[in-house]
Scaffold this motif. Sequence first.
Motif, mmCIF file in Angstrom:
data_model
loop_
_atom_site.group_PDB
_atom_site.id
_atom_site.type_symbol
_atom_site.label_atom_id
_atom_site.label_comp_id
_atom_site.label_asym_id
_atom_site.label_seq_id
_atom_site.Cartn_x
_atom_site.Cartn_y
_atom_site.Cartn_z
ATOM 1 N N GLU A 153 -10.074 -1.970 -9.342
ATOM 2 C CA GLU A 153 -10.361 -1.703 -7.937
ATOM 3 C C GLU A 153 -11.847 -1.440 -7.742
ATOM 4 O OE1 GLU A 153 -8.619 1.135 -4.371
ATOM 5 O OE2 GLU A 153 -8.473 1.817 -6.439
ATOM 6 N N PRO A 154 -12.522 -2.217 -6.872
ATOM 7 C CA PRO A 154 -13.963 -2.011 -6.662
ATOM 8 C C PRO A 154 -14.284 -0.579 -6.271
ATOM 9 C CG PRO A 154 -13.271 -4.071 -5.666
ATOM 10 C CD PRO A 154 -12.019 -3.367 -6.118
ATOM 11 N N GLY A 155 -15.452 -0.124 -6.696
ATOM 12 C CA GLY A 155 -15.841 1.257 -6.433
ATOM 13 C C GLY A 155 -15.887 1.596 -4.966
ATOM 14 N N ARG A 156 -16.351 0.652 -4.143
ATOM 15 C CA ARG A 156 -16.401 0.895 -2.709
ATOM 16 C C ARG A 156 -15.017 1.170 -2.142
ATOM 17 N NH1 ARG A 156 -13.450 -1.151 0.621
ATOM 18 N NH2 ARG A 156 -13.629 -3.054 -0.577
ATOM 19 N N THR A 157 -14.002 0.383 -2.567
ATOM 20 C CA THR A 157 -12.648 0.578 -2.055
ATOM 21 C C THR A 157 -12.072 1.912 -2.515
ATOM 22 O OG1 THR A 157 -12.356 -1.813 -2.207
ATOM 23 C CG2 THR A 157 -10.386 -0.495 -1.873
ATOM 24 N N THR B 44 4.870 3.410 9.284
ATOM 25 C CA THR B 44 3.744 2.480 9.286
ATOM 26 C C THR B 44 2.752 2.860 8.195
ATOM 27 O OG1 THR B 44 2.433 3.771 10.873
ATOM 28 C CG2 THR B 44 3.990 2.153 11.772
ATOM 29 N N LEU B 45 2.140 1.850 7.589
ATOM 30 C CA LEU B 45 1.131 2.039 6.550
ATOM 31 C C LEU B 45 -0.089 1.207 6.908
ATOM 32 C CD1 LEU B 45 4.123 2.046 5.012
ATOM 33 C CD2 LEU B 45 2.679 2.453 3.038
ATOM 34 N N THR B 46 -1.257 1.794 6.736
ATOM 35 C CA THR B 46 -2.518 1.109 7.016
ATOM 36 C C THR B 46 -3.310 0.980 5.726
ATOM 37 O OG1 THR B 46 -2.582 2.031 9.253
ATOM 38 C CG2 THR B 46 -4.639 1.160 8.363
ATOM 39 N N PHE B 47 -3.793 -0.254 5.451
ATOM 40 C CA PHE B 47 -4.540 -0.526 4.227
ATOM 41 C C PHE B 47 -5.987 -0.858 4.565
ATOM 42 C CE2 PHE B 47 -0.117 -1.388 3.283
ATOM 43 C CZ PHE B 47 0.049 -0.810 2.026
ATOM 44 N N SER B 48 -6.819 -0.884 3.544
ATOM 45 C CA SER B 48 -8.241 -1.172 3.744
ATOM 46 C C SER B 48 -8.510 -2.645 3.988
ATOM 47 C CB SER B 48 -9.041 -0.704 2.520
ATOM 48 O OG SER B 48 -8.579 -1.353 1.348
ATOM 49 N N GLU B 49 -7.532 -3.492 3.747
ATOM 50 C CA GLU B 49 -7.666 -4.919 4.009
ATOM 51 C C GLU B 49 -6.277 -5.500 4.215
ATOM 52 O OE1 GLU B 49 -7.401 -7.085 -0.301
ATOM 53 O OE2 GLU B 49 -9.385 -6.423 0.310
ATOM 54 N N ALA C 27 -5.565 -9.015 -0.604
ATOM 55 C CA ALA C 27 -6.128 -10.325 -0.308
ATOM 56 C C ALA C 27 -6.882 -10.919 -1.483
ATOM 57 C CB ALA C 27 -7.057 -10.232 0.902
ATOM 58 N N ASP C 28 -7.305 -10.078 -2.448
ATOM 59 C CA ASP C 28 -8.003 -10.597 -3.622
ATOM 60 C C ASP C 28 -7.065 -10.780 -4.813
ATOM 61 O OD1 ASP C 28 -7.523 -7.969 -4.180
ATOM 62 O OD2 ASP C 28 -9.581 -7.441 -4.705
ATOM 63 N N SER C 29 -5.749 -10.884 -4.519
ATOM 64 C CA SER C 29 -4.701 -11.303 -5.467
ATOM 65 C C SER C 29 -4.157 -10.198 -6.356
ATOM 66 C CB SER C 29 -5.195 -12.459 -6.357
ATOM 67 O OG SER C 29 -6.006 -12.013 -7.429
ATOM 68 N N HIS C 30 -4.627 -8.967 -6.238
ATOM 69 C CA HIS C 30 -4.177 -7.907 -7.133
ATOM 70 C C HIS C 30 -3.019 -7.111 -6.524
ATOM 71 C CE1 HIS C 30 -7.468 -8.576 -9.885
ATOM 72 N NE2 HIS C 30 -8.296 -8.579 -8.860
ATOM 73 N N PRO C 31 -1.984 -6.806 -7.296
ATOM 74 C CA PRO C 31 -0.877 -5.996 -6.784
ATOM 75 C C PRO C 31 -1.302 -4.540 -6.602
ATOM 76 C CG PRO C 31 -0.557 -6.427 -9.120
ATOM 77 C CD PRO C 31 -1.762 -7.216 -8.698
ATOM 78 N N VAL C 32 -0.811 -3.925 -5.544
ATOM 79 C CA VAL C 32 -1.124 -2.529 -5.229
ATOM 80 C C VAL C 32 0.186 -1.818 -4.942
ATOM 81 C CG1 VAL C 32 -2.339 -0.968 -3.669
ATOM 82 C CG2 VAL C 32 -3.358 -3.182 -4.246
ATOM 83 N N ALA C 33 0.413 -0.668 -5.554
ATOM 84 C CA ALA C 33 1.665 0.060 -5.377
ATOM 85 C C ALA C 33 1.386 1.556 -5.291
ATOM 86 C CB ALA C 33 2.629 -0.229 -6.523
ATOM 87 N N GLY C 34 2.316 2.276 -4.698
ATOM 88 C CA GLY C 34 2.204 3.719 -4.585
ATOM 89 C C GLY C 34 3.411 4.301 -3.873
ATOM 90 N N ALA C 35 3.411 5.606 -3.684
ATOM 91 C CA ALA C 35 4.526 6.279 -3.017
ATOM 92 C C ALA C 35 4.055 7.611 -2.458
ATOM 93 C CB ALA C 35 5.677 6.497 -3.989
ATOM 94 N N PHE C 36 4.723 8.072 -1.406
ATOM 95 C CA PHE C 36 4.465 9.402 -0.865
ATOM 96 C C PHE C 36 5.743 9.882 -0.187
ATOM 97 C CE2 PHE C 36 3.372 6.435 2.489
ATOM 98 C CZ PHE C 36 3.948 6.992 3.627
ATOM 99 N N HIS D 245 -9.709 -5.492 -2.701
ATOM 100 C CA HIS D 245 -8.782 -4.663 -3.453
ATOM 101 C C HIS D 245 -8.203 -3.582 -2.528
ATOM 102 C CE1 HIS D 245 -8.049 -4.841 -7.834
ATOM 103 N NE2 HIS D 245 -7.363 -3.749 -7.581
ATOM 104 N N ALA D 246 -7.084 -3.893 -1.899
ATOM 105 C CA ALA D 246 -6.534 -3.034 -0.852
ATOM 106 C C ALA D 246 -6.218 -1.630 -1.353
ATOM 107 C CB ALA D 246 -5.270 -3.671 -0.278
ATOM 108 N N ALA D 247 -6.436 -0.650 -0.484
ATOM 109 C CA ALA D 247 -6.058 0.738 -0.748
ATOM 110 C C ALA D 247 -5.397 1.293 0.508
ATOM 111 C CB ALA D 247 -7.272 1.579 -1.125
ATOM 112 N N LEU D 248 -4.427 2.177 0.324
ATOM 113 C CA LEU D 248 -3.761 2.804 1.455
ATOM 114 C C LEU D 248 -4.710 3.815 2.089
ATOM 115 C CD1 LEU D 248 -1.038 3.067 2.994
ATOM 116 C CD2 LEU D 248 -0.523 4.996 1.465
#
Length: 656
Positions: free
Chosen positions: A514-518, A58-63, A117-126, A36-39
């Motif tokens: 989103e998993p607690g670890r992420t 550039t943006l860096t994600f957890s996966e 990578a686990d198929s879930h959409p992730v969105a955000g803005a800054f 479950h990717a996170a920025l």
Amino acid sequence: MTQTIAPRVRPLVLLFLAVAGALLAGLAGAAPVSAHAALTGSAPQQGVVVDKAPTQVTLTFSEKVALSDGSFRVLDPQGKRVDTGKATELSGTTYGVPLHSGLPDGTFTVAYQVVSADSHPVAGAFTFSIGAPSVTSVSVSAESAGGGVVGALYGFGRYVSYAGFIVMVGGAAFVLACWQRGAGVRALQRLVAAGWLTMTAATLALLLMRGSYTGSGKAGDIFDLGLLGDVLQTKTGAALVSRLLLLAAAALFIAVLFGAYAQPETEDDENDQDGKDYDATAKRDLTFGLAIGGGVVAIGLAASWALAEHASTGLQANIAMPVDVVHLMAVALWLGGLCALLVALFRAPADAPVEGSAVRRFSHLAFGSVLALVATGIYQSWRQVGSWSALTDTSYGQLLLVKIGLVIVLVGIASISRRWTTRLPETAAAETAEGTEDQAADPEKEPVAAAAAGGGDPRRAAQLARQRAAFVTARLKRLRNADPLRSGLRRSVLAEAGVAVVLLAVTTVLTSTEPGRTEEEAKAAASASSSSSSSSSDSSEGTGALTLDMPFDTGGQDGKGLVRIDINPARVGGNVMHVYVQRPNGRAFDVPEVKVAFTLTAKNIGPLPVTPDHLATGHWTANGVQIPMAGDWKIAVTVRTSDIDQVTVDKNAQIG
């Protein structure tokens, strides 16, 4: 004679004490995983003011994430796109999008929408600024990816597909392994067929909605063939298509299962022992073949989830995927078999009720499934939660605790059902023999028997025979329903089924959370970034900037977060102030109102109120904030998250 049954609750209690200990030990020593990717980072960083326009963002994600056209959008203060639209992978989990040259000064908004990578959409803005902050017309929706009507329909489709899988696999397994005579019960046939139809329809709907769910979120895009073609090229699309192909094989299996075992047994001659032996051998071979074939299809269907969701990415994915398959199969055998047993208890023919031996066979199957469920659940919890704090402070951890509680309740009710099960007669014949003998011995209870024997009209005789059969069936049904053992078992199984429905709903929500670890990783990354900027700004007055982070909790829905105050140059006179509001996972979000007040208690000055202007999602600013003299100022921020929920948090800082 009354039979005394010893309670069997103690082994279950000991089992769950051991499970709790293993789960807590696993959480205490858990290592980080990815799902479950996170920025986790960006350049430029959120809220920073740069002197020179960057050439790319550039943006860096957890996966790793999947990109599409428009995954990254960079908008100028007027809302015009200033990126080239060609987002690319730079290295590992870092992605970038080039910017046009000659960008003017002002505040720019970066919006992203990707698929983890686990198929879930992730969105955000800054936002970030070039030269100096400015007012921007951009208003990025605070709604998370996968929301809206399409998101709700997609979530419902996931629930329905899980339910169909459980009912179909568990119902077929109940017939094959526990009660083969049940293949002739029409209610069981309808149950398994309904599970197949439900799963097939839900899978088709998910395939159609997938493109809109991960993209625009518009209902009108559900039937966009272009989006459907794009979905078919993804891992999730391939999994859904594979599921449909396996469902076609499952339809053949179901037809053979009910067609073979529903055949009436022939009246062979007593001397035809060879024919009977041949039929028994053929039946054993058929059972073996159906078990192997059906097991392969069921495992393939379970794998269509494991290969495309949480288990397919992160630590020990090669172990996590088969563990996930075992977990899903255990759930299906237990809860789906429970549904089949419930139907058998309520809807089986009165003259052929489900035997006690069949119920006991299912009890053993269910107990084995619970053991597998517990073992695989411990591993999944360790892998997805990762720490004590994530278990209590994240949505995933809280849902997991609810799920564990429901499983404990379900097993507790199952232990009651198990006690009723041990007291059932071994065969159906033993239950109905007494009632049948009483019926034959009492001619007053068969008012049509004498008339049937003396009548000469064949049609009249057939009608009386049907009436007699209906009378006997009704009597047997009354006897069955009056049986205290079966009544108690029906009530406990019905209670199990009710809890199982709620448990399935919680599990469905859990798989899309989103998993607690992420979530904790994202918070840690955001804290590290803010701490770095705070340290650099607070350690030297020459930097001319002050950054303060203040957690808040208004107590209402969506009331937790972090408010960040940036004051530049943080000296006597006019200052520029930026206010950022973030969720606990580090993502920006809007609140109805933000107010700031400055108080210099030592000189009895203030509070001096400041109401900043809203710039973008989670970002407010105010120019010309006057600080009349140097000192240790108390900076209080009031955050309102609803009409009635607000809180004021404060910190002291040296200004000037």
